[in-house]
Design an enzyme around this catalytic site. Structure first.
Site: not given
Length: 263
Positions: A144, A157, A161
């Protein structure tokens, strides 16, 4: 452009909806056979059957949770049993988070670590030997833009990532001797069902203009001033997994409409 993917076997996780489904269809359009993984068995079965019928390829759905060792083992066994191995792996399974560092419990950190990092580690351990036996292959990890440019509301997150992006680099260095290329893709704003669901929830008490909300998000974050479609991302994914990208090893590609505030 002829990508020479006809007859190859691609394993895709998170493949029943959104980016994963769009990538599955893009591979199928090139004649690639598919092993599709997701947790929702009904939706996955429908996706696999629909793709096989539309594109004339073999598409097998495996209902499993790749955040668990048992789920990965099930998927690796299916690759061997149905296709004798695999040529391509697209690690796509993942989801956003919402927390603060101070409030998030250990269990949440560990759950995202299993999903975003250990799934890729375990799938590599299971599939790389089969790729090697077939002469090589390609692995693409879907991280991401948040791996490099974090959003404040989802530290777990962001961190996991970022770890996946570093894992990709290490995989690339280790696996290239076996003719297995590993790269990372860092998408920006991609219009998936999750984005639509969240937008509808956030606007339900203020008139329900979820499309207007998403436009505000795009205006704020992306110079291109719109979300990408999953299909726009899918074409790039398929190219990176093809022999046309044969000199691409250990790289990270931002497909973000200009969202990254750096070079």
């Amino acid at each position: 452009m002829e990508l020479n993917l006809r007859g190859k076997v691609a394993v895709l996780t998170g493949a029943s909806v959104g980016i994963g489904l769009a990538v599955a269809e893009a591979f199928a359009a090139e004649g690639t056979n598919l092993l599709l993984a997701a947790r929702n068995e009904e939706r996955l079965t429908q996706a696999a059957e629909g793709i096989a019928k539309k594109f004339g390829v073999k598409a097998v759905g495996v209902s499993c949770d790749v955040a668990t060792a048992a789920g990965v083992d099930k998927l690796v066994a299916a690759a061997k049993d149905n296709f004798g191995g695999a040529d391509i792996l697209f690690n796509n399974a993942g989801t956003g988070s919402n927390e603060t560092i101070m409030d998030a419990p250990d269990e949440k950190w560990l759950a995202y670590w299993e999903l975003h990092v250990m799934a890729a580690v375990r799938l590599a351990r299971g599939l790389v030997p089969m790729m090697k036996a077939r002469g090589g292959g390609a692995i693409l990890n879907n991280a991401s833009i948040c791996a490099s440019q974090p959003l404040g509301y989802e530290p777990i997150y962001n961190v996991t990532k970022a770890a996946l992006m570093m894992l990709s680099k290490n995989m690339a260095n280790e696996f290239i001797k076996d003719n297995i290329r590993v790269n990372t893709i860092n998408p920006g704003l991609v219009l998936t069902p999750d984005w639509v669901k969240t937008a509808k929830q956030l606007t339900q008490d203020s008139g329900g203009d979820w499309e207007g909300h998403l436009q505000q998000v795009a205006d704020e974050h992306a110079p291109v001033r719109r979300f990408a479609s999953a299909e726009e991302l899918a074409g790039f994914v398929v190219f990176l997994c093809s022999e046309k990208a044969s000199y691409s090893v250990g790289s990270t590609y931002f497909v973000d409409g200009g969202m990254l505030r750096g070079v």
